[in-house]
Write a protein that holds these residues in place. Structure first.
Motif, PDB file in Angstrom:
ATOM      1  N   ARG B  18       0.830  -1.211   0.000  1.00 35.41           N
ATOM      2  CA  ARG B  18       0.000   0.000   0.000  1.00 35.41           C
ATOM      3  C   ARG B  18       0.863   1.258   0.000  1.00 35.41           C
ATOM      4  NH1 ARG B  18      -5.291  -0.562   3.836  1.00 35.41           N
ATOM      5  NH2 ARG B  18      -5.865  -2.705   3.313  1.00 35.41           N
ATOM      6  N   LEU B  19       1.942   1.225   0.789  1.00 36.82           N
ATOM      7  CA  LEU B  19       2.828   2.391   0.882  1.00 36.82           C
ATOM      8  C   LEU B  19       3.483   2.670  -0.465  1.00 36.82           C
ATOM      9  CD1 LEU B  19       4.189   4.584   2.590  1.00 36.82           C
ATOM     10  CD2 LEU B  19       5.893   2.885   3.289  1.00 36.82           C
ATOM     11  N   TYR B  20       3.947   1.570  -1.113  1.00 32.41           N
ATOM     12  CA  TYR B  20       4.584   1.707  -2.433  1.00 32.41           C
ATOM     13  C   TYR B  20       3.606   2.352  -3.412  1.00 32.41           C
ATOM     14  CZ  TYR B  20       7.071   0.232  -6.678  1.00 32.41           C
ATOM     15  OH  TYR B  20       7.732   0.207  -7.884  1.00 32.41           O
ATOM     16  N   ARG B  21       2.376   1.825  -3.432  1.00 30.62           N
ATOM     17  CA  ARG B  21       1.393   2.320  -4.405  1.00 30.62           C
ATOM     18  C   ARG B  21       0.899   3.716  -4.036  1.00 30.62           C
ATOM     19  NH1 ARG B  21       1.176  -1.601  -7.797  1.00 30.62           N
ATOM     20  NH2 ARG B  21       1.165  -3.783  -7.137  1.00 30.62           N
ATOM     21  N   ALA B  22       0.823   3.993  -2.736  1.00 28.47           N
ATOM     22  CA  ALA B  22       0.400   5.338  -2.321  1.00 28.47           C
ATOM     23  C   ALA B  22       1.418   6.381  -2.760  1.00 28.47           C
ATOM     24  CB  ALA B  22       0.228   5.380  -0.799  1.00 28.47           C
ATOM     25  N   ASP B  23       2.703   6.020  -2.702  1.00 30.14           N
ATOM     26  CA  ASP B  23       3.741   6.950  -3.148  1.00 30.14           C
ATOM     27  C   ASP B  23       3.609   7.268  -4.638  1.00 30.14           C
ATOM     28  OD1 ASP B  23       4.759   7.127  -0.638  1.00 30.14           O
ATOM     29  OD2 ASP B  23       6.517   5.851  -0.994  1.00 30.14           O
ATOM     30  N   LEU B  24       3.131   6.288  -5.410  1.00 26.96           N
ATOM     31  CA  LEU B  24       2.962   6.507  -6.853  1.00 26.96           C
ATOM     32  C   LEU B  24       1.704   7.302  -7.158  1.00 26.96           C
ATOM     33  CD1 LEU B  24       3.988   3.087  -8.438  1.00 26.96           C
ATOM     34  CD2 LEU B  24       5.295   5.201  -8.333  1.00 26.96           C
ATOM     35  N   GLY B  25       0.739   7.208  -6.281  1.00 27.14           N
ATOM     36  CA  GLY B  25      -0.502   7.954  -6.490  1.00 27.14           C
ATOM     37  C   GLY B  25      -1.449   7.263  -7.449  1.00 27.14           C
ATOM     38  N   GLU B  26      -2.532   7.960  -7.749  1.00 31.34           N
ATOM     39  CA  GLU B  26      -3.570   7.385  -8.607  1.00 31.34           C
ATOM     40  C   GLU B  26      -3.062   7.251 -10.037  1.00 31.34           C
ATOM     41  OE1 GLU B  26      -7.408   9.261  -8.188  1.00 31.34           O
ATOM     42  OE2 GLU B  26      -7.871   8.814 -10.290  1.00 31.34           O
ATOM     43  N   ILE B  27      -3.382   6.136 -10.642  1.00 30.32           N
ATOM     44  CA  ILE B  27      -3.017   5.921 -12.044  1.00 30.32           C
ATOM     45  C   ILE B  27      -4.301   5.865 -12.853  1.00 30.32           C
ATOM     46  CG2 ILE B  27      -1.966   4.321 -13.685  1.00 30.32           C
ATOM     47  CD1 ILE B  27      -0.210   3.350 -11.287  1.00 30.32           C
ATOM     48  N   ASP B  28      -4.419   6.738 -13.812  1.00 27.23           N
ATOM     49  CA  ASP B  28      -5.608   6.696 -14.675  1.00 27.23           C
ATOM     50  C   ASP B  28      -5.172   6.706 -16.143  1.00 27.23           C
ATOM     51  OD1 ASP B  28      -4.757   9.255 -15.081  1.00 27.23           O
ATOM     52  OD2 ASP B  28      -6.447  10.219 -14.089  1.00 27.23           O
ATOM     53  N   ALA B  29      -6.158   6.619 -17.022  1.00 25.58           N
ATOM     54  CA  ALA B  29      -5.851   6.516 -18.457  1.00 25.58           C
ATOM     55  C   ALA B  29      -5.092   7.746 -18.949  1.00 25.58           C
ATOM     56  CB  ALA B  29      -7.146   6.334 -19.242  1.00 25.58           C
ATOM     57  N   GLN B  30      -5.418   8.892 -18.359  1.00 31.28           N
ATOM     58  CA  GLN B  30      -4.763  10.139 -18.788  1.00 31.28           C
ATOM     59  C   GLN B  30      -3.256  10.081 -18.494  1.00 31.28           C
ATOM     60  OE1 GLN B  30      -6.516  13.498 -16.820  1.00 31.28           O
ATOM     61  NE2 GLN B  30      -5.860  14.942 -18.393  1.00 31.28           N
ATOM     62  N   ARG B  31      -2.934   9.563 -17.326  1.00 34.82           N
ATOM     63  CA  ARG B  31      -1.517   9.464 -16.939  1.00 34.82           C
ATOM     64  C   ARG B  31      -0.766   8.514 -17.869  1.00 34.82           C
ATOM     65  NH1 ARG B  31       0.039   8.554 -10.661  1.00 34.82           N
ATOM     66  NH2 ARG B  31       2.235   8.066 -10.855  1.00 34.82           N
ATOM     67  N   VAL B  32      -1.432   7.405 -18.199  1.00 34.20           N
ATOM     68  CA  VAL B  32      -0.820   6.422 -19.096  1.00 34.20           C
ATOM     69  C   VAL B  32      -0.595   7.041 -20.475  1.00 34.20           C
ATOM     70  CG1 VAL B  32      -1.163   4.200 -20.244  1.00 34.20           C
ATOM     71  CG2 VAL B  32      -1.774   4.468 -17.827  1.00 34.20           C
ATOM     72  N   THR B  33      -1.583   7.762 -20.954  1.00 28.38           N
ATOM     73  CA  THR B  33      -1.457   8.408 -22.265  1.00 28.38           C
ATOM     74  C   THR B  33      -0.308   9.420 -22.250  1.00 28.38           C
ATOM     75  OG1 THR B  33      -3.811   8.151 -22.636  1.00 28.38           O
ATOM     76  CG2 THR B  33      -2.683   9.760 -24.016  1.00 28.38           C
ATOM     77  N   ALA B  34      -0.207  10.174 -21.151  1.00 28.92           N
ATOM     78  CA  ALA B  34       0.871  11.171 -21.058  1.00 28.92           C
ATOM     79  C   ALA B  34       2.237  10.495 -21.096  1.00 28.92           C
ATOM     80  CB  ALA B  34       0.713  11.984 -19.783  1.00 28.92           C
ATOM     81  N   ILE B  35       2.366   9.373 -20.421  1.00 28.56           N
ATOM     82  CA  ILE B  35       3.645   8.637 -20.436  1.00 28.56           C
ATOM     83  C   ILE B  35       3.943   8.136 -21.852  1.00 28.56           C
ATOM     84  CG2 ILE B  35       4.776   6.511 -19.654  1.00 28.56           C
ATOM     85  CD1 ILE B  35       3.388   6.945 -16.943  1.00 28.56           C
ATOM     86  N   ARG B  36       2.934   7.577 -22.493  1.00 26.64           N
ATOM     87  CA  ARG B  36       3.148   7.027 -23.843  1.00 26.64           C
ATOM     88  C   ARG B  36       3.568   8.125 -24.815  1.00 26.64           C
ATOM     89  NH1 ARG B  36      -0.091   6.941 -27.964  1.00 26.64           N
ATOM     90  NH2 ARG B  36      -1.987   7.257 -26.771  1.00 26.64           N
TER      91      ARG B  36
END
Lengths: 152, 360
Positions: B18-36
């Motif tokens: 949970r701590l690992y994922r909380a540090d990364l924050g919410e992941i949504d389609a917009q974030r994925v698109t921005a990375i791509r």
């Protein structure tokens, strides 16, 4: 054979290959819109396959001419059959978009069935022109980077 | 190597994830698109090493792993196993590639000419710090040429073979289904060339660079010069149920040949290719291929050595597994250590005893 200038496979290709090549790279919205338009004209259809999967891509080594596997490509595949006629439609496109593959399969079946031929012919011609234009634009930018090396 | 089963810690394990994922924050389609969209070269690297071409999934893997490349590659390789293999495409031939970059450092005037394509090779590496002060970095558009470049470029190696500079090895016909496949059979040595090249195609970029670099610096037996470097797009040619071969679209590929003067009076060539655009990997990989014939066992350019040590999932997995409980093995090391200490101390006692006994 690919078009010498743009790489779009068309010149000298059988019409079916040209149709499929063009559909696979057609504009997404227009492709799906066209498929929705011809779908009611095909009657009842049976979906044989609608899934994602992998296609292994081999490449020929230029040194020892060995074919080897470069890696796998995720594709979406759709395979349909018309219920009242012995006609099948097939689509396979790179990516995960099952709707896009299904649209391709529907249009492939429509082409086989001779449905709405004039509009279909226009759609394919328009999309082939668009694809050629996009490739040409890219290659004009690439040509701008041609270099003549000089040594002293 | 031995593991030991341990109990307890379930809550801590759950909370650590949970701590690992909380540090990364919410992941949504917009974030994925921005990375791509913003990190295409990184996406290419992950796809190449994962041996799976799908930019959206590669971007998602990077988002989920927070940019830990090995974790992203592992995620993609694991996901790949959930998918059926539908087909094997027609082999891609160099002369069919939709080529956007093609250069040679060995030959100035190559058939078809040299095209720099998209590159920073000749640019100043300046950080655009103005961006942080609210001045967006807007790239200057290309001034396109009046006529397009040819989509397909001739093969330099084919020309070299035709003029006798390079040994010509004719292609032996192999059905696509019969091409040796590392994902379905083990890597054995001496490796089949198809295995070697497939293994390099999915190898860890950093690992290939480190070992290739050692060869370039003189620890190998052949110094490389880039014969041809190519960035391109390859058609994925598949078969329609009615038999028509068509292209389902294009994927980015890179390939390199490096050369050196061989002992036979001809040029020797090394080759490497990968999914996506990754010049460092294919140049370093081709250098390893060039150096491999006759390389001493256990040298960095020995095929067994570099193929085993550049497999990213196995290598990173082996490295990080050392974090897992090794209490039994380490306990045995401790026992050995204590035993050695005890033995070190032990000889003194008998000597004393002996001395004590001597007067008698």
């Amino acid at each position: 054979m690919s078009d010498e200038m743009t790489g779009v496979i068309s010149a000298g290709m059988p019409p079916h290959a040209h149709l499929l090549n063009t559909l696979a790279r057609a504009d997404d919205g227009l492709l799906k819109g066209f498929a929705e338009g011809v779908l009611p004209l095909l009657g009842e259809i049976e979906v044989v396959q609608s899934r994602t999967g992998l296609v292994m891509l081999p490449l020929r080594d230029t040194v020892a001419s060995t074919d080897f596997h470069l890696g796998e490509v995720l594709v979406a595949e759709a395979h349909i059959r018309l219920k009242d006629r012995p006609i099948e439609g097939y689509g396979m496109v790179i990516g995960r978009d099952l709707e896009r593959a299904m649209a391709m399969a529907v249009i492939d079946a429509a082409a086989m069935a001779g449905t709405d031929e004039e509009r279909l012919g226009h759609f394919i011609a328009t999309q082939a022109t668009r694809i050629r234009a996009a490739d040409e634009e890219r290659l004009r930018a690439v040509e701008a980077t041609r270099v003549e090396m000089e040594t002293f | 190597m031995a593991y030991v089963a341990t109990r307890g810690g379930e809550r801590a394990i759950d909370q650590s994830e949970r701590l690992y994922r909380a540090d990364l924050g919410e992941i949504d389609a917009q974030r994925v698109t921005a990375i791509r969209q913003s990190l295409p070269w990184l996406i290419d690297r992950v796809m190449g090493e994962a041996s799976l071409y799908e930019p959206d999934l590669a971007a998602l893997a990077l988002a989920q792993s927070g940019g830990d490349l090995y974790e992203a590659v592992l995620l993609l390789r694991a996901w790949r196993t959930t998918q059926p293999r539908l087909a094997i495409a027609e082999p891609v031939r160099q002369e069919d590639l939709f080529t956007v970059r093609r250069i040679s450092a060995a030959f100035k005037d190559i058939p078809g000419g040299q095209i720099l394509g998209p590159t920073l090779d000749y640019s100043h590496r300046l950080l655009a710090t103005g961006v942080l002060e609210g001045q967006p970095f807007v790239p200057t558009p290309v001034e396109p040429a009046a006529r397009p470049a040819p989509a397909r470029q001739p093969s330099l190696a084919a020309w070299q073979k035709s003029v006798g500079l390079v040994a010509d090895v004719p292609a032996a016909p192999v059905a696509p289904d019969d091409i040796p496949d590392l994902t379905r059979e083990p890597l054995l040595f001496p490796a089949k060339r198809a295995h070697t090249l497939q293994s390099l195609a999915r190898a860890d970029t950093g690992g290939v660079l480190a070992l290739g670099y050692s060869a370039m610096r003189g620890y190998g037996n052949a110094h490389p010069t880039v014969n041809e470097l190519r960035l391109a797009e390859a058609e994925l040619k598949v078969r329609h149920p009615r038999g028509t071969i068509f292209s389902g679209g294009r994927v980015k590929v890179s390939q390199a040949e490096v050369t050196n003067k061989g002992k036979s009076g001809k040029l020797d060539l090394g080759f490497c290719a990968t999914l996506g655009w990754n010049e460092v990997k294919v140049i370093a990989g081709a250098t390893l291929d060039l150096n491999a014939p006759g390389a001493p066992k256990n040298s960095a350019v020995n095929e067994e050595f570099f193929l085993y040590h550049t497999e990213p999932v196995e290598a990173s997995g082996f490295c990080i597994h050392f974090k897992l409980p090794h209490y039994v093995t380490f306990q045995s090391s401790l026992d050995a250590l204590r035993d050695a200490k005890a033995k070190q101390a032990a000889p003194a006692a008998p000597a004393v005893l002996q001395r004590q006994e001597e007067p008698a």
